[in-house]
Design a protein around this motif. Structure first.
Motif, PDB file in Angstrom:
ATOM      1  N   GLY A  92      36.664  41.254  78.454  1.00 53.95           N
ATOM      2  CA  GLY A  92      38.014  41.145  77.900  1.00 53.95           C
ATOM      3  C   GLY A  92      38.914  40.293  78.767  1.00 53.95           C
ATOM      4  O   GLY A  92      39.698  39.480  78.266  1.00 53.95           O
ATOM      5  N   LEU A  93      38.803  40.451  80.083  1.00 53.40           N
ATOM      6  CA  LEU A  93      39.649  39.690  81.005  1.00 53.40           C
ATOM      7  C   LEU A  93      39.302  38.206  80.973  1.00 53.40           C
ATOM      8  O   LEU A  93      40.189  37.340  80.991  1.00 53.40           O
ATOM      9  N   ILE A  94      38.011  37.886  80.915  1.00 47.99           N
ATOM     10  CA  ILE A  94      37.588  36.486  80.828  1.00 47.99           C
ATOM     11  C   ILE A  94      38.122  35.851  79.551  1.00 47.99           C
ATOM     12  O   ILE A  94      38.650  34.731  79.559  1.00 47.99           O
ATOM     13  N   GLY A  95      37.993  36.563  78.432  1.00 47.53           N
ATOM     14  CA  GLY A  95      38.487  36.027  77.167  1.00 47.53           C
ATOM     15  C   GLY A  95      39.989  35.821  77.179  1.00 47.53           C
ATOM     16  O   GLY A  95      40.493  34.788  76.720  1.00 47.53           O
ATOM     17  N   ALA A  96      40.706  36.789  77.731  1.00 48.33           N
ATOM     18  CA  ALA A  96      42.165  36.693  77.772  1.00 48.33           C
ATOM     19  C   ALA A  96      42.618  35.533  78.640  1.00 48.33           C
ATOM     20  O   ALA A  96      43.575  34.814  78.307  1.00 48.33           O
ATOM     21  N   ALA A  97      41.944  35.333  79.767  1.00 50.83           N
ATOM     22  CA  ALA A  97      42.373  34.319  80.725  1.00 50.83           C
ATOM     23  C   ALA A  97      42.071  32.897  80.279  1.00 50.83           C
ATOM     24  O   ALA A  97      42.702  31.953  80.752  1.00 50.83           O
ATOM     25  N   THR A  98      41.125  32.731  79.367  1.00 54.51           N
ATOM     26  CA  THR A  98      40.709  31.371  78.994  1.00 54.51           C
ATOM     27  C   THR A  98      41.012  30.987  77.556  1.00 54.51           C
ATOM     28  O   THR A  98      41.040  29.799  77.231  1.00 54.51           O
ATOM     29  N   PHE A  99      41.205  31.970  76.676  1.00 49.06           N
ATOM     30  CA  PHE A  99      41.368  31.667  75.254  1.00 49.06           C
ATOM     31  C   PHE A  99      42.517  30.701  75.000  1.00 49.06           C
ATOM     32  O   PHE A  99      42.354  29.681  74.324  1.00 49.06           O
ATOM     33  N   TRP A 100      43.700  31.000  75.548  1.00 44.11           N
ATOM     34  CA  TRP A 100      44.843  30.125  75.276  1.00 44.11           C
ATOM     35  C   TRP A 100      44.811  28.814  76.063  1.00 44.11           C
ATOM     36  O   TRP A 100      44.839  27.741  75.460  1.00 44.11           O
ATOM     37  N   PRO A 101      44.723  28.855  77.405  1.00 46.18           N
ATOM     38  CA  PRO A 101      44.830  27.568  78.115  1.00 46.18           C
ATOM     39  C   PRO A 101      43.707  26.597  77.790  1.00 46.18           C
ATOM     40  O   PRO A 101      43.958  25.425  77.485  1.00 46.18           O
ATOM     41  N   MET A 102      42.468  27.059  77.835  1.00 48.36           N
ATOM     42  CA  MET A 102      41.339  26.151  77.654  1.00 48.36           C
ATOM     43  C   MET A 102      40.995  25.918  76.189  1.00 48.36           C
ATOM     44  O   MET A 102      40.569  24.827  75.809  1.00 48.36           O
ATOM     45  N   GLY A 103      41.185  26.954  75.361  1.00 42.71           N
ATOM     46  CA  GLY A 103      40.780  26.838  73.969  1.00 42.71           C
ATOM     47  C   GLY A 103      41.842  26.315  73.024  1.00 42.71           C
ATOM     48  O   GLY A 103      41.526  25.830  71.940  1.00 42.71           O
ATOM     49  N   VAL A 104      43.124  26.404  73.420  1.00 46.27           N
ATOM     50  CA  VAL A 104      44.193  26.011  72.498  1.00 46.27           C
ATOM     51  C   VAL A 104      45.200  25.050  73.148  1.00 46.27           C
ATOM     52  O   VAL A 104      45.434  23.951  72.630  1.00 46.27           O
ATOM     53  N   TYR A 105      45.761  25.444  74.276  1.00 46.79           N
ATOM     54  CA  TYR A 105      46.872  24.673  74.855  1.00 46.79           C
ATOM     55  C   TYR A 105      46.488  23.223  75.171  1.00 46.79           C
ATOM     56  O   TYR A 105      47.128  22.283  74.675  1.00 46.79           O
ATOM     57  N   PHE A 106      45.463  23.025  75.997  1.00 47.57           N
ATOM     58  CA  PHE A 106      45.103  21.661  76.386  1.00 47.57           C
ATOM     59  C   PHE A 106      44.617  20.818  75.207  1.00 47.57           C
ATOM     60  O   PHE A 106      45.021  19.652  75.071  1.00 47.57           O
ATOM     61  N   PRO A 107      43.744  21.353  74.293  1.00 42.60           N
ATOM     62  CA  PRO A 107      43.366  20.546  73.131  1.00 42.60           C
ATOM     63  C   PRO A 107      44.559  20.126  72.275  1.00 42.60           C
ATOM     64  O   PRO A 107      44.629  18.979  71.814  1.00 42.60           O
TER      65      PRO A 107
END
Length: 479
Positions: free
Chosen positions: A411-426
């Protein structure tokens, strides 16, 4: 003419030679050989991972309504952002522009140095976290094999305990050997095997859940809103934390944005890489979502609000024990490959930085150090690679032994990466590439999507941190 050649140690040198388009790509590097099949295998290997094992638990927290909606929403966002990201492999033009070999290079090309450093912090922090998470998951599955045989021999009411630490050491030894694979481009065979294993254990899990339902006498309790305060959970606060953590678990089940550019860099230049990558993403995410929905729905129907955090190691089903063993073996084989898919980009960036920082240091650059056995698979490597990669595996394994909490870590890995790596930068890279006007309709909608996903990540992170703290208060390391 002069072309750039990349040595095994990661350094680049310019050589004067006649350019041969049959041997070299347009950037002077050896011809890439990746196809739709190989990159789809990489995606499935990266995506269908240990996250699938916690989906029935996540559905139990969210219920019949919010569970499927959350899964579908995250899958659609993942596919949409992957199409934006695929266009950023080359810059400024997505077809004829200069190649960006890594996610960080793409961010630097489009967004500049400050965000480049933020991306590096998020991406490589994720690689370390996922290595820890996969070590935990693999060891739990190996220990579950021993436990399932204990239950089969002594009965289901017997307390069969099995420490996971010895299996973490076994997994670490395997990863130390495989980490000497030269680079990401040499992982195609391992990724295909790992992808097949992910299908295998997902199907086994589904089969066991269906057999539990078909057996009848299934008195499990399911509800539209998931676990109920006063029944399965003690308080409203615990309910909120569990819902938050379940969002992180679902998000963690979809991460592959962190290695999308690296995967795309293995593709042949014709047809255009972004076109092939979009097709591969569509196939990979569609197959993944189908499996995930089946695992979540059928798993929840089989186990109800008391669904285990890992449906193949939580022993909601005990028989046939041999099928449980096969499923857990498949998990381990898959995670062996997935560990390398996520670790190789991290190995590469550290080695490249060290070569640039100390170009005359023979310990770092000399390739006369150690030759790995079975040269049919590996070439001579540097002593630095051997020491650094071995050290990385040892350190992540030690951290895994100290914090062996599957659900909380996922859960922590998903929370920490979902927005910055999966949405924000793209999204930000796409806005720059497409030259979208500020405050236009498209700009507003993309920004709203980004900040909504940021809120989801924050909520999921709070739930996972609370779960981790709660687990730590009851846990004695190495006991």
């Amino acid at each position: 003419m002069g072309i750039e050649m990349q040595q095994q140690n990661g350094t680049s040198v310019t050589m004067k030679t006649d350019f041969n388009s049959e041997i070299f790509d347009d950037d002077g590097r050896p011809k890439r050989t990746g196809t739709l099949l190989t990159v789809t295998a990489h995606i499935i290997t990266a995506v269908i991972g240990s996250g699938v094992l916690s989906l029935s638990w996540a559905f139990a927290q969210l219920g019949w309504i919010a569970g499927p909606i959350a899964l579908m929403a995250i899958s659609i966002i993942t596919f949409f952002s992957s199409t934006l990201q695929a266009n950023c492999y080359r810059s400024p033009d997505p077809i004829t522009g200069k190649r960006n070999y890594t996610y960080m290079q793409a961010v630097k090309a489009y967004l500049g140095g400050f965000q480049y450093r933020l991306c590096g912090l998020a991406q490589y922090g994720f690689f370390i976290a996922i290595a820890i998470g996969y070590t935990i998951t693999a060891s739990i599955s190996l220990a579950a094999i021993k436990r399932s045989n204990c239950f089969h021999q002594n009965g289901h009411q017997v307390e069969c305990h099995e420490a996971s630490y010895p299996y973490m050491i076994v997994f670490a030894i395997i990863q130390i050997i495989l980490s000497q694979i030269p680079n990401f481009h040499k992982l195609s065979g391992l990724s295909i095997i790992a992808a097949l294993m992910s299908f295998a254990y997902a199907l086994i899990g589904l089969g066991l859940a269906i057999s539990k339902i078909a057996a009848g006498g299934n008195d499990v309790r399911t509800t539209l809103i998931g676990v109920t305060v006063g029944v399965e959970v003690a308080s409203n606060a615990e309910k909120v934390f569990r819902v938050s953590q379940s969002l992180g678990n679902i998000a963690s089940a979809y991460f592959f944005s962190t290695v999308l550019i690296e995967i795309q860099d293995t593709l042949k230049s014709s047809p255009p890489e972004n076109h092939v990558m979009k097709k591969a993403s569509a196939i990979g995410v569609s197959i993944t979502t189908l499996f995930y929905m089946l695992c979540g729905v059928i798993g929840y129907a089989a186990f109800g609000n008391h669904a285990p955090g890992n449906f193949l190691t939580g022993f909601g089903v005990y028989e046939p024990f041999w099928l449980l063993d096969v499923g857990n073996i498949c998990i381990v084989v898959h995670l062996i490959g997935a560990y390398q898919v996520f670790s190789q980009p991290f190995f590469s960036v550290v080695e490249q930085w060290c070569c640039n920082r100390w170009p005359k240091n023979k310990f770092i650059t000399s390739e006369n150090g150690v030759t790995i056995p079975f040269r049919i698979f590996w070439r001579t490597i540097t002593m630095f690679k051997l020491v650094w990669r071995t050290l990385f595996v040892i350190i992540t394994s030690l951290v895994s032994m100290i914090f062996p909490f599957f659900n909380d870590m996922m859960g922590l890995i998903g929370a920490a990466t979902f927005w910055p790596m999966g949405v924000y930068f793209p999204v930000e890279m796409y806005l720059v590439q497409s030259k979208t006007q500020r405050f236009s309709t498209k700009w507003i909608w993309l920004k709203l999507l980004s900040w909504a996903c940021c809120l989801v990540s924050i909520v999921a992170g709070i739930g996972s941190i609370q779960g981790l703290i709660s687990s730590l208060t009851k846990y004695e390391p190495f006991s």
